[in-house]
Design an enzyme around this catalytic site. Structure first.
Site, PDB file in Angstrom:
ATOM      1  N   ASP A 241       0.832  -1.201   0.000  1.00 21.46           N
ATOM      2  CA  ASP A 241       0.000   0.000   0.000  1.00 21.46           C
ATOM      3  C   ASP A 241       0.869   1.255   0.000  1.00 21.46           C
ATOM      4  O   ASP A 241       0.578   2.237  -0.685  1.00 21.46           O
ATOM      5  CB  ASP A 241      -0.926  -0.015   1.216  1.00 21.46           C
ATOM      6  CG  ASP A 241      -1.912   1.140   1.199  1.00 21.46           C
ATOM      7  OD1 ASP A 241      -2.745   1.193   0.277  1.00 21.46           O
ATOM      8  OD2 ASP A 241      -1.843   1.996   2.106  1.00 21.46           O
ATOM      9  N   LYS A 245       1.418   4.521  -2.937  1.00 21.07           N
ATOM     10  CA  LYS A 245       1.491   5.962  -2.692  1.00 21.07           C
ATOM     11  C   LYS A 245       2.772   6.555  -3.274  1.00 21.07           C
ATOM     12  O   LYS A 245       2.759   7.664  -3.817  1.00 21.07           O
ATOM     13  CB  LYS A 245       1.413   6.219  -1.191  1.00 21.07           C
ATOM     14  CG  LYS A 245       0.107   5.746  -0.563  1.00 21.07           C
ATOM     15  CD  LYS A 245       0.131   5.869   0.954  1.00 21.07           C
ATOM     16  CE  LYS A 245      -1.127   5.284   1.571  1.00 21.07           C
ATOM     17  NZ  LYS A 245      -1.143   5.361   3.049  1.00 21.07           N
TER      18      LYS A 245
END
Length: 383
Positions: A241, A245
């Protein structure tokens, strides 16, 4: 350059905090809104919008909620000026159809229309380019568009040439102004030398709490119980995750990176990676010995453990657990803080820091709300 970023309006939409509201303007900005994903973030956003309605209306902005779409059902009965946060009462639900949903929000009257995607669904992200090309603005915290296939990302950027706006501030650090800060640095001619950051509120909390007095697995169980982790904690511990980003920021800076280009060092041992969730939770204690060794190494060097993502001036990107000196700015993070450090030609000796809570539905919703207002600032007034 991100062609989707709009120029600021000549007239600010809202007055300074605490200023008296002027009389309701005769000229109105009207924005039809459709929400996809009425989960924790989506519901928090609707509450914030509803609370702000009198203030927004006083400044000449009318938000009209035209419908809500969940994974299997939707309602699109009427424009709802009250932005009601409850969607299980008078509304008539029907099977979900994203095409019909978008067409209803866009309408046939030339209205300004905005779709907010609060899902984490790749299928929804695949519709962005088409929506933007048809004149519908899009705001999202969904990372799967900005970090997904490069050709889809390029199609989204190209679709914005039609004049539609695509904003995605909440994809990186919830409500923190990270994407916009990077955009402002680059648009004013600064040169990016490095981006370093703690992009996971979950991993920040774990690193801040882990002092060896309790097994690391016990802290993960606690974070899971508190709702800090994803339903499967491996989604956080794997670093994937965080890597998404970093891809979003890298592309914002002009690097055509994909997830496969990021060196991601997972905290999940290979033996636990493919287990069922229940089996993983039962065997999570196998994380304890490796993490204890990492902590001992950090202390031996007078440092602290932090989970950090880095991008250098050559586009090399890495996500890993690091030992940082005790004087490092990241060593002083608190709770679930996200911290992003921009090192640029201008901010070289003293890099720019953006820091604050980077997790939770309220702050994520606030980031989406901010993007909505930035788009609303660009809308033309109508009688």
């Amino acid at each position: 350059m991100n062609v989707c970023i709009s120029q600021p309006a000549k007239e600010p939409l809202l007055p300074p905090h605490g200023a008296a509201l002027p009389a309701i303007s005769a000229r109105r900005r009207v924005l039809a809104v459709g929400l996809i994903g009425p989960g924790r973030v989506g519901s928090a956003l609707l509450t914030q919008l509803r609370t702000a309605q009198p203030r927004l209306s006083g400044m000449g902005l009318d938000l009209k909620l035209c419908g809500v779409a969940a994974s299997k059902r939707m309602w699109l009965d009427s424009d709802d000026p009250d932005l009601n946060a409850r969607h299980d009462g008078a509304q008539t639900w029907r099977p979900a159809d994203l095409h019909a949903f978008a067409e209803h929000v866009r309408g046939m009257d030339g209205r300004h229309a905005l779709l907010i995607d609060c899902s984490a669904n790749d299928h929804v992200a695949a519709h962005y380019a088409g929506w933007l090309a048809s004149g519908v603005h899009v705001v999202t915290p969904n990372k799967l568009a900005g970090s997904g296939p490069l050709d889809r990302w390029q199609a989204i950027r190209n679709a914005c040439l039609s004049g539609s706006r695509f904003r995605y501030e909440a994809t990186v650090c919830a409500g923190l102004p990270v994407v916009q800060t990077l955009r402002d640095l680059l648009d004013t001619g600064d040169r990016l030398l490095a981006v370093d950051g703690m992009f996971s509120g979950t991993l920040a909390w774990l690193c801040n709490q882990y002092d060896g007095s309790r097994p690391f697995s016990a802290l993960v169980h606690e974070a899971h119980a508190l709702g800090y982790t994803e339903p499967d904690p491996r989604d956080d511990l794997s670093g994937r995750d965080v890597a998404r980003k970093l891809v979003i920021l890298a592309r914002e800076a002009g690097w055509q990176l994909s997830l496969e280009d990021i060196d991601v060092q997972s905290l999940v041992p290979a033996a636990l990676a493919d287990l069922s969730l229940d089996d993983f939770m039962e065997r999570m204690s196998e994380l304890d010995a490796p993490m204890a060794a990492q902590l001992a190494n950090a202390r031996a060097h007078g440092g602290v453990l932090r989970h950090v993502a880095s991008l250098d001036a050559h586009g090399k990107a890495k996500v890993s657990l690091c030992v940082l000196p005790a004087a490092h700015p990241f060593a002083h993070s608190r709770l679930t803080d996200n911290v992003v450090q921009f090192t640029t030609q201008r901010y070289h000796d003293n890099p720019m820091l953006v820091q604050g809570p980077g997790a939770g539905p309220e702050v994520t919703a606030a980031g989406i709300f901010s993007d909505l207002l930035r788009i609303a600032d660009t809308l033309e007034f109508r009688p």
